[in-house]
Scaffold this active site. Structure first.
Site, mmCIF file in Angstrom:
data_model
loop_
_atom_site.group_PDB
_atom_site.id
_atom_site.type_symbol
_atom_site.label_atom_id
_atom_site.label_comp_id
_atom_site.label_asym_id
_atom_site.label_seq_id
_atom_site.Cartn_x
_atom_site.Cartn_y
_atom_site.Cartn_z
ATOM 1 N N GLY A 15 14.951 46.005 37.074
ATOM 2 C CA GLY A 15 14.472 46.134 35.695
ATOM 3 C C GLY A 15 14.055 44.775 35.143
ATOM 4 O O GLY A 15 14.047 43.774 35.868
ATOM 5 N N ASP A 36 19.177 50.151 42.278
ATOM 6 C CA ASP A 36 18.238 50.538 41.218
ATOM 7 C C ASP A 36 17.513 51.794 41.667
ATOM 8 O O ASP A 36 17.046 51.867 42.804
ATOM 9 C CB ASP A 36 17.232 49.393 40.975
ATOM 10 C CG ASP A 36 16.514 49.534 39.645
ATOM 11 O OD1 ASP A 36 15.892 50.584 39.395
ATOM 12 O OD2 ASP A 36 16.578 48.580 38.847
ATOM 13 N N GLY A 41 12.835 50.666 36.298
ATOM 14 C CA GLY A 41 12.612 49.403 37.010
ATOM 15 C C GLY A 41 11.456 49.581 37.997
ATOM 16 O O GLY A 41 10.977 50.691 38.197
ATOM 17 N N THR A 100 22.932 58.921 31.536
ATOM 18 C CA THR A 100 22.727 57.701 32.334
ATOM 19 C C THR A 100 23.716 56.633 31.896
ATOM 20 O O THR A 100 24.414 56.034 32.721
ATOM 21 C CB THR A 100 21.283 57.173 32.161
ATOM 22 O OG1 THR A 100 20.387 58.196 32.540
ATOM 23 C CG2 THR A 100 21.048 55.932 32.998
ATOM 24 N N TYR A 154 21.873 56.339 21.777
ATOM 25 C CA TYR A 154 21.867 55.117 22.586
ATOM 26 C C TYR A 154 23.049 54.220 22.196
ATOM 27 O O TYR A 154 23.834 53.789 23.048
ATOM 28 C CB TYR A 154 20.533 54.381 22.387
ATOM 29 C CG TYR A 154 20.394 53.161 23.252
ATOM 30 C CD1 TYR A 154 19.994 53.274 24.574
ATOM 31 C CD2 TYR A 154 20.692 51.896 22.765
ATOM 32 C CE1 TYR A 154 19.876 52.150 25.383
ATOM 33 C CE2 TYR A 154 20.580 50.770 23.564
ATOM 34 C CZ TYR A 154 20.162 50.909 24.867
ATOM 35 O OH TYR A 154 20.066 49.801 25.666
#
Ligand code: UDP
Length: 321
Positions: A15, A36, A41, A100, A154
């Site tokens: 990322g 990743d 990314g 996530t 978030y």
């Protein structure tokens, strides 16, 4: 500076921030395993270290990585950066954001605690939410919005990561350090996730209008990614940082309108700066933060370091790529 002969695991290492961290760790003589899934990314972010024998890339979600326990056991430090990217993703895909951020972090913490390996967790200035304080300190109360506004998924998921990390520290003795990254910018940051500076630079380059949301009087403090990475590495090396939370960010406050005008000026662009109502920019009901400035006193006390780059330097370096 990273230490020679050290082994690192960097989740999210392809990322934006992750790839700069990987470059710095390799540059310091360390070996790095990147995990990743390349969802946000990109391999292109690691082009500068392509073919480096001390770099290993595992293309996988952290939760799907079968060899995670072994990789973590072999590491001296784990940097956990894999996460959902940006507030726009939280607005549009709150389920993906929450899952996530929670699941990947839990997997890292579990593996690290089984191996007794130090971890640096990257949280976000978003956790301060709508706080009106002039300067945000790590032990402040937090003021997060209600759950029907997906934006706050978030902040809440990042905050749960922090709680979980400190729970592992308390109950399992995990040496974990939590960092709250404020607006971080630099080469390779992708404007498609909503971040303001790459968008402004892209528009200024192409002679398009720079779209400043709201009245443009909201302020932010930008930190160049090289300073962010230096802070992350220093914190990883500081035993006094274990079990603690640290802000990492710049302290030069700028309005977004002034940022736009500075970009146009410094790039010698003919672009025009436009004000765009929030309801046009985001879904109705979006809540933007009026200001956001970190205290970096704790970071300075424990590491002797504070972010250095001026806004002008940051804009120039970011535009150079
Ligand atoms: N912003 C803007 N134009 C854009 C993208 C963002 O004016 O094209 C504003 C946004 O509303 C916020 C600030 O710039 O006030 C920083 O936005 P960003 O998404 O980069 O970071 P964050 O909101 O997380 O601080």
């Amino acid at each position: 500076m990273a230490s020679k002969n050290q082994n690192y695991v960097v989740t999210g290492g392809a990322g934006f921030v992750g790839s700069h961290l990987v470059e710095a760790l390799l540059g310091g003589g360390g070996s790095v395993t990147v995990i990743d899934d390349l969802s946000t990314g990109a391999l292109a972010n690691l082009r500068g270290v392509e073919g480096e024998p001390r770099l290993r890339l595992v293309t996988s979600k952290v939760t799907a990585c079968r060899d995670l326990p072994e990789m973590v056991r072999e590491a001296d430090v784990v940097f956990h950066l894999a996460a959902a990217v940006g507030v726009e993703m939280a607005v549009n895909e709150p389920r993906r954001t929450i899952e996530t951020n929670l699941d990947e972090t839990e997997a890292v913490l579990r593996a690290a605690s089984e191996a007794g390996v130090p971890v640096v967790i990257t949280s976000s200035s978003e956790v301060y939410g709508k706080s009106q304080k002039e300067e945000f300190s790590e032990s402040d109360d937090l003021l997060i919005g209600p759950p029907h506004l997906a934006r706050w998924s978030y902040a809440c998921s990042k905050l749960m990561d922090e709680f979980l990390a400190l729970a592992y520290a308390k109950e399992r003795g995990l040496p974990v350090t939590i960092t709250r990254l404020f607006n971080t910018v630099g080469a390779r940051q992708n404007g498609s996730y909503g971040m303001v500076l790459p968008r402004f630079i892209g528009a200024a380059r192409e002679g398009r209008r720079l779209r400043v949301y709201g009245d443009g009087e909201q302020t932010r403090c930008f930190c160049h990614v090289s300073d962010t990475v230096e802070a992350l590495i220093r914190l990883a090396q500081a035993p006094a940082a274990r079990g603690e939370v640290f802000n990492i960010g710049g302290t030069e406050e700028v309005t977004i309108r002034c940022l736009a005008e500075s970009v146009v000026r410094l790039l010698g662009s003919s672009s025009v700066v436009d004000l765009v109502p929030y309801d046009e920019a985001y879904a109705p009901g979006f809540e933007d933060m009026r200001r956001r400035r970190p205290s970096v006193e704790k970071l300075a006390r424990v590491t002797g370091f504070r972010p250095q780059r001026t806004l002008e330097e940051i804009i120039r370096r970011t535009a150079e790529g």
